[in-house]
Design a protein around this motif. Structure first.
Motif, PDB file in Angstrom:
ATOM      1  N   GLY A 392       0.823  -1.215   0.000  1.00 57.72           N
ATOM      2  CA  GLY A 392       0.000   0.000   0.000  1.00 57.72           C
ATOM      3  C   GLY A 392       0.852   1.257   0.000  1.00 57.72           C
ATOM      4  O   GLY A 392       0.535   2.233  -0.697  1.00 57.72           O
ATOM      5  N   LYS A 393       1.937   1.235   0.758  1.00 61.22           N
ATOM      6  CA  LYS A 393       2.845   2.381   0.797  1.00 61.22           C
ATOM      7  C   LYS A 393       3.470   2.625  -0.575  1.00 61.22           C
ATOM      8  O   LYS A 393       3.584   3.772  -1.041  1.00 61.22           O
ATOM      9  CB  LYS A 393       3.934   2.114   1.840  1.00 61.22           C
ATOM     10  CG  LYS A 393       5.044   3.148   1.885  1.00 61.22           C
ATOM     11  CD  LYS A 393       6.120   2.715   2.877  1.00 61.22           C
ATOM     12  CE  LYS A 393       7.337   3.643   2.806  1.00 61.22           C
ATOM     13  NZ  LYS A 393       8.426   3.162   3.704  1.00 61.22           N
ATOM     14  N   ILE A 394       3.877   1.526  -1.253  1.00 57.67           N
ATOM     15  CA  ILE A 394       4.489   1.658  -2.580  1.00 57.67           C
ATOM     16  C   ILE A 394       3.467   2.176  -3.586  1.00 57.67           C
ATOM     17  O   ILE A 394       3.766   3.069  -4.399  1.00 57.67           O
ATOM     18  CB  ILE A 394       5.054   0.293  -3.022  1.00 57.67           C
ATOM     19  CG1 ILE A 394       6.292  -0.054  -2.196  1.00 57.67           C
ATOM     20  CG2 ILE A 394       5.384   0.291  -4.507  1.00 57.67           C
ATOM     21  CD1 ILE A 394       6.814  -1.454  -2.419  1.00 57.67           C
ATOM     22  N   GLU A 395       2.238   1.636  -3.545  1.00 61.97           N
ATOM     23  CA  GLU A 395       1.208   2.095  -4.483  1.00 61.97           C
ATOM     24  C   GLU A 395       0.851   3.561  -4.238  1.00 61.97           C
ATOM     25  O   GLU A 395       0.601   4.311  -5.194  1.00 61.97           O
ATOM     26  CB  GLU A 395      -0.021   1.204  -4.362  1.00 61.97           C
ATOM     27  CG  GLU A 395       0.211  -0.203  -4.898  1.00 61.97           C
ATOM     28  CD  GLU A 395      -1.008  -1.094  -4.763  1.00 61.97           C
ATOM     29  OE1 GLU A 395      -1.161  -2.006  -5.595  1.00 61.97           O
ATOM     30  OE2 GLU A 395      -1.790  -0.886  -3.822  1.00 61.97           O
ATOM     31  N   ASP A 396       0.846   3.977  -2.974  1.00 65.40           N
ATOM     32  CA  ASP A 396       0.585   5.393  -2.670  1.00 65.40           C
ATOM     33  C   ASP A 396       1.692   6.279  -3.230  1.00 65.40           C
ATOM     34  O   ASP A 396       1.425   7.369  -3.771  1.00 65.40           O
ATOM     35  CB  ASP A 396       0.467   5.601  -1.156  1.00 65.40           C
ATOM     36  CG  ASP A 396      -0.810   4.984  -0.588  1.00 65.40           C
ATOM     37  OD1 ASP A 396      -1.726   4.703  -1.389  1.00 65.40           O
ATOM     38  OD2 ASP A 396      -0.870   4.770   0.637  1.00 65.40           O
ATOM     39  N   ALA A 397       2.939   5.809  -3.104  1.00 64.27           N
ATOM     40  CA  ALA A 397       4.058   6.597  -3.628  1.00 64.27           C
ATOM     41  C   ALA A 397       3.973   6.735  -5.142  1.00 64.27           C
ATOM     42  O   ALA A 397       4.229   7.813  -5.705  1.00 64.27           O
ATOM     43  CB  ALA A 397       5.383   5.953  -3.221  1.00 64.27           C
ATOM     44  N   LEU A 398       3.616   5.656  -5.819  1.00 61.47           N
ATOM     45  CA  LEU A 398       3.468   5.720  -7.275  1.00 61.47           C
ATOM     46  C   LEU A 398       2.340   6.669  -7.663  1.00 61.47           C
ATOM     47  O   LEU A 398       2.456   7.447  -8.622  1.00 61.47           O
ATOM     48  CB  LEU A 398       3.201   4.321  -7.838  1.00 61.47           C
ATOM     49  CG  LEU A 398       4.346   3.312  -7.728  1.00 61.47           C
ATOM     50  CD1 LEU A 398       3.862   1.921  -8.112  1.00 61.47           C
ATOM     51  CD2 LEU A 398       5.523   3.733  -8.618  1.00 61.47           C
ATOM     52  N   ALA A 399       1.235   6.606  -6.910  1.00 66.10           N
ATOM     53  CA  ALA A 399       0.102   7.489  -7.201  1.00 66.10           C
ATOM     54  C   ALA A 399       0.466   8.957  -6.986  1.00 66.10           C
ATOM     55  O   ALA A 399      -0.088   9.840  -7.655  1.00 66.10           O
ATOM     56  CB  ALA A 399      -1.089   7.108  -6.326  1.00 66.10           C
ATOM     57  N   ASP A 400       1.405   9.204  -6.071  1.00 70.36           N
ATOM     58  CA  ASP A 400       1.837  10.577  -5.801  1.00 70.36           C
ATOM     59  C   ASP A 400       2.904  11.067  -6.781  1.00 70.36           C
ATOM     60  O   ASP A 400       3.416  12.178  -6.628  1.00 70.36           O
ATOM     61  CB  ASP A 400       2.369  10.687  -4.369  1.00 70.36           C
ATOM     62  CG  ASP A 400       1.260  10.520  -3.338  1.00 70.36           C
ATOM     63  OD1 ASP A 400       0.088  10.726  -3.706  1.00 70.36           O
ATOM     64  OD2 ASP A 400       1.558  10.154  -2.183  1.00 70.36           O
ATOM     65  N   GLY A 401       3.270  10.198  -7.752  1.00 69.05           N
ATOM     66  CA  GLY A 401       4.191  10.641  -8.789  1.00 69.05           C
ATOM     67  C   GLY A 401       5.606  10.129  -8.681  1.00 69.05           C
ATOM     68  O   GLY A 401       6.457  10.480  -9.503  1.00 69.05           O
ATOM     69  N   SER A 402       5.899   9.273  -7.686  1.00 71.43           N
ATOM     70  CA  SER A 402       7.259   8.738  -7.571  1.00 71.43           C
ATOM     71  C   SER A 402       7.544   7.794  -8.737  1.00 71.43           C
ATOM     72  O   SER A 402       6.654   7.102  -9.228  1.00 71.43           O
ATOM     73  CB  SER A 402       7.422   7.985  -6.251  1.00 71.43           C
ATOM     74  OG  SER A 402       7.284   8.858  -5.158  1.00 71.43           O
ATOM     75  N   SER A 403       8.805   7.752  -9.173  1.00 70.61           N
ATOM     76  CA  SER A 403       9.204   6.884 -10.278  1.00 70.61           C
ATOM     77  C   SER A 403       9.535   5.484  -9.769  1.00 70.61           C
ATOM     78  O   SER A 403       9.652   5.260  -8.559  1.00 70.61           O
ATOM     79  CB  SER A 403      10.422   7.460 -10.989  1.00 70.61           C
ATOM     80  OG  SER A 403      11.558   7.430 -10.118  1.00 70.61           O
ATOM     81  N   PHE A 404       9.710   4.565 -10.710  1.00 68.43           N
ATOM     82  CA  PHE A 404      10.108   3.202 -10.364  1.00 68.43           C
ATOM     83  C   PHE A 404      11.410   3.221  -9.578  1.00 68.43           C
ATOM     84  O   PHE A 404      11.540   2.555  -8.541  1.00 68.43           O
ATOM     85  CB  PHE A 404      10.253   2.376 -11.643  1.00 68.43           C
ATOM     86  CG  PHE A 404      10.715   0.967 -11.413  1.00 68.43           C
ATOM     87  CD1 PHE A 404       9.793  -0.057 -11.243  1.00 68.43           C
ATOM     88  CD2 PHE A 404      12.070   0.645 -11.376  1.00 68.43           C
ATOM     89  CE1 PHE A 404      10.213  -1.358 -11.027  1.00 68.43           C
ATOM     90  CE2 PHE A 404      12.502  -0.649 -11.170  1.00 68.43           C
ATOM     91  CZ  PHE A 404      11.563  -1.653 -10.995  1.00 68.43           C
ATOM     92  N   GLU A 405      12.403   3.995 -10.071  1.00 68.78           N
ATOM     93  CA  GLU A 405      13.710   4.033  -9.405  1.00 68.78           C
ATOM     94  C   GLU A 405      13.590   4.569  -7.984  1.00 68.78           C
ATOM     95  O   GLU A 405      14.201   4.030  -7.043  1.00 68.78           O
ATOM     96  CB  GLU A 405      14.685   4.914 -10.189  1.00 68.78           C
ATOM     97  CG  GLU A 405      15.038   4.395 -11.562  1.00 68.78           C
ATOM     98  CD  GLU A 405      14.066   4.870 -12.639  1.00 68.78           C
ATOM     99  OE1 GLU A 405      12.960   5.345 -12.274  1.00 68.78           O
ATOM    100  OE2 GLU A 405      14.401   4.753 -13.828  1.00 68.78           O
ATOM    101  N   GLU A 406      12.794   5.610  -7.814  1.00 64.37           N
ATOM    102  CA  GLU A 406      12.659   6.210  -6.488  1.00 64.37           C
ATOM    103  C   GLU A 406      12.006   5.234  -5.500  1.00 64.37           C
ATOM    104  O   GLU A 406      12.462   5.113  -4.356  1.00 64.37           O
ATOM    105  CB  GLU A 406      11.830   7.494  -6.591  1.00 64.37           C
ATOM    106  CG  GLU A 406      12.552   8.612  -7.324  1.00 64.37           C
ATOM    107  CD  GLU A 406      11.627   9.783  -7.653  1.00 64.37           C
ATOM    108  OE1 GLU A 406      12.147  10.888  -7.887  1.00 64.37           O
ATOM    109  OE2 GLU A 406      10.389   9.574  -7.687  1.00 64.37           O
ATOM    110  N   VAL A 407      10.961   4.534  -5.957  1.00 65.12           N
ATOM    111  CA  VAL A 407      10.277   3.587  -5.071  1.00 65.12           C
ATOM    112  C   VAL A 407      11.191   2.414  -4.730  1.00 65.12           C
ATOM    113  O   VAL A 407      11.283   1.988  -3.571  1.00 65.12           O
ATOM    114  CB  VAL A 407       8.978   3.089  -5.725  1.00 65.12           C
ATOM    115  CG1 VAL A 407       8.387   1.937  -4.924  1.00 65.12           C
ATOM    116  CG2 VAL A 407       7.972   4.216  -5.834  1.00 65.12           C
TER     117      VAL A 407
END
Length: 648
Positions: A392-407
């Motif tokens: 859930g934390k990873i999906e939230d980060a992606l939804a907020d605009g984080s890139s694959f590398e950042e996550v």
């Protein structure tokens, strides 16, 4: 079409309820009905058809097609909606038949109770918990995996039960006279004889080596044969327990779980009881007085008309006694010592006198005995919850605009970069590349992600964790470079040339046979090494059924033999050459002395007749209810789902 027909033969039972319902109804071939169609309609755009008051919507069709594709992908992971083009019309028709049955039953008051549907839901695979009881959480997981709602699965189960109760008896009770089957049995005993020749492709594989121009032309003409399917390169980051650190339950959590599950770990105390119950409180008070004065409870109850068997209750748990007499009675009985007489006490059936004859202590296990398994259970639950929180934390980060590398960096996820892969996971450019076994299903599950789409989280099978998947590049389908596959093209060119020459030789032989030349002489006149003389062939028509029973196709030469008139010849292409088949003689069959064969044909014809009666029932129901098809909406749905895929 063939795949649909094959799956349509599944047995109706508990397991079938998890399959998409049109296959149940298609077991009676009712998808062949095409009556009551209309070119135009006044139905809403998203309504594909209406039977009585029952509608078939575009969303219903989408769900059926998704489940159909999932079933096909179990056999062919690379299957797409285009592979369902031949099934589309049959699926639509079968869904309409399902609504016909449902609407007819509703109109005539033939309903299935909620209790009966609940009983079928409990039988679905995977919906029971570890205690063997229905688990709401497991049921919701089942619905998610099947992409269904509770209302949809209940509708499917209801219709399946109706089909079992209404249509199945129609088909099962058909009876035919043996005389109707006799001509069919005669036909199975028909015997045909002739000659079979073979012009092998291998006899023509010699000759000059193909030129560069010939190879180039052949390659262009057969570009589709050498087309490499679309490929995608991925970055895959695995999300596992390794990212969670130490996850273990506290001592307080272990103790709490033990207390909450005393029914499992603590055992159950039972009490052997004698009980008398009457609506007269004074009579019960007399039994209590006599029982407390001494002697057996049976003797104390005898003056009130009770026998020993009447008052003997036997071992009871507290829950069992509460179900019979009420919780208030159970509370008094299970707080009293052995030998006690309780009463008069008001129960759910009147007034009771009860004696605790003996106490059977519980045989539970101590916390120390079960601590290991509780720790294992709670640790697994904590890991599951923790990894769900991480996802859930990873999906939230992606939804907020984080890139694959950042996550991946922020969560310390190990990353695997792949070469371009097909949907099945094959790497055309690097044939030695192998995905790790745990990632084998990632390309199939993620193949529809585009290079411009956001990364997605996919579950790994067997609860092995999750993966974060990002598509780096999409390589469109295209023919492989000729320089790379020249050896394969050369082999294919020589094989095609040999096939063409063998076909030309077969044409010359058939022309000679038409002029009256025997097959052996015509084959010999070719002067071609490797061509053998013909062989005699003799077979009964009934022998062809053995191939179907073994799941095999009837060999083309045998199939042709039973289509020819005596004296005629025809060719048939085989895997190793061109067969030449000539029919010389037909001996009609006579089943007069074979009653077992006649009886077998009666059974087969009764099955077909039963299917026809089921067809007629559905047709009559449709005529009564009225069927309206929105053909424009159906065509639009076909285009939306299948694109330009041709009908098979």
């Amino acid at each position: 079409m063939k795949t649909f027909r094959r799956l349509s033969k599944s047995k109706v039972g508990t397991g079938i309820l998890i399959l998409f319902l049109v296959l149940i109804l298609a077991s009676f071939a009712i998808s062949d009905i095409s009556n009551f169609r209309s070119g135009g309609s006044s139905l809403p755009q998203n309504t594909l058809a209406k039977v009585g008051d029952a509608e078939l919507t575009a969303a219903d069709l989408d769900t059926a097609m998704q489940r159909r594709l999932a079933a096909v992908r179990q056999q062919n992971p690379q299957a797409t909606y285009a592979d369902l083009a031949g099934d589309f019309d049959q699926i639509v028709d079968a869904l309409i038949q399902e609504r016909t049955l449902w609407a007819y039953a509703r109109k005539h008051g033939f309903t299935v109770s909620k209790k009966l549907i609940d009983a079928e839901i409990v039988k679905l695979p995977g919906v029971r918990g570890l205690d063997g009881r229905f688990s709401e959480a497991n049921y919701q997981n089942f619905l998610r995996s099947e992409r269904l709602t509770d209302a949809q699965i209940r509708r499917e189960i209801e219709t399946a039960i109706l089909q079992r109760l209404v249509i199945a008896p129609l088909a099962a009770n058909t009876r035919l006279a043996p005389g109707i089957a006799r001509p069919y049995a005669d036909l199975l005993l028909e015997q045909r004889s002739g000659n079979l020749g073979l012009i092998p492709f291998a006899a023509f594989t010699g000759g000059p080596a193909p030129t560069a121009q010939e190879l180039q032309a052949f390659y262009r003409q057969n570009a589709a044969r050498y087309t490499v399917p679309e490929r995608r390169s991925f970055r895959i980051a695995r999300i596992t327990n390794d990212q969670l650190g130490a996850v273990a339950p506290t001592e307080q959590e272990i103790a709490a779980y033990y207390q909450q599950n005393q029914a499992t770990y603590g055992g159950t105390e039972k009490r052997v009881l004698s009980r008398a119950t009457l609506p007269d409180q004074r009579a019960i008070a007399g039994i209590v007085q006599r029982a407390k004065a001494g002697g057996t409870f049976a003797a104390a109850a005898a003056p009130a008309g009770f026998s020993a068997s009447d008052v003997s209750v036997g071992p009871q748990t507290r829950a069992e006694l509460a179900a019979k007499a009420g919780e208030a009675v159970a509370a008094q009985v299970f707080s009293a010592p052995a030998g006690s007489v309780i009463g008069p006490v008001q129960s759910s059936t009147g007034f009771d006198a009860i004696k605790v004859e003996s106490i059977q202590a519980s045989t539970g296990r101590s916390l120390a005995d079960v601590r290991g398994e509780i720790v294992e259970k709670l640790s697994a639950d904590k890991r599951k919850n923790a990894i769900a929180d991480l996802v859930g934390k990873i999906e939230d980060a992606l939804a907020d605009g984080s890139s694959f590398e950042e996550v991946a960096t922020a969560n310390k996820l190990p990353v695997l970069a792949t070469p371009p892969l097909t949907r099945a996971g094959a790497a055309f450019d690097q044939p030695d590349f192998k995905l790790p076994p745990e990632f084998a299903g990632v390309p199939t599950a993620s193949f529809d992600i585009g290079a411009d789409d956001e990364p997605v989280v996919e579950p790994l099978p067997n609860e092995a964790g999750y993966v974060l998947v990002d598509v780096v590049e999409v390589v469109a389908a295209a023919p492989a470079p000729l320089a790379r596959i020249e050896a394969q093209v050369r082999t294919d060119f020589i094989a095609r040339r040999a096939q063409d020459q063998a076909n030309a030789a077969a044409t010359r032989v058939l022309a000679a046979m038409d002029r009256g030349t025997p097959m052996a002489q015509a084959l010999g006149s070719l002067g071609q090494a490797g061509v053998r003389p013909p062989e005699p062939i003799e077979i009964r028509r009934g022998a062809l059924a053995q191939f179907a029973q073994q799941g095999q196709e009837v060999p083309p030469p045998l199939r042709i033999l039973f289509t020819l008139a005596p004296g005629k010849a025809q060719r048939a292409a085989g895997p190793s050459g061109i067969y030449l088949v000539k029919l010389d003689k037909v001996v009609p069959g006579n089943a007069a002395t074979n009653p077992q064969l006649v009886a077998s044909e009666v059974t087969g014809l009764q099955r077909s007749a039963g299917e026809e009666i089921a067809l007629q029932w559905i047709a009559a129901a449709q005529k009564e209810l009225g069927v309206t098809r929105n053909d424009d909406a159906i065509r639009a749905a076909r285009t939306r789902i299948l694109g330009g895929a041709p009908v098979n």
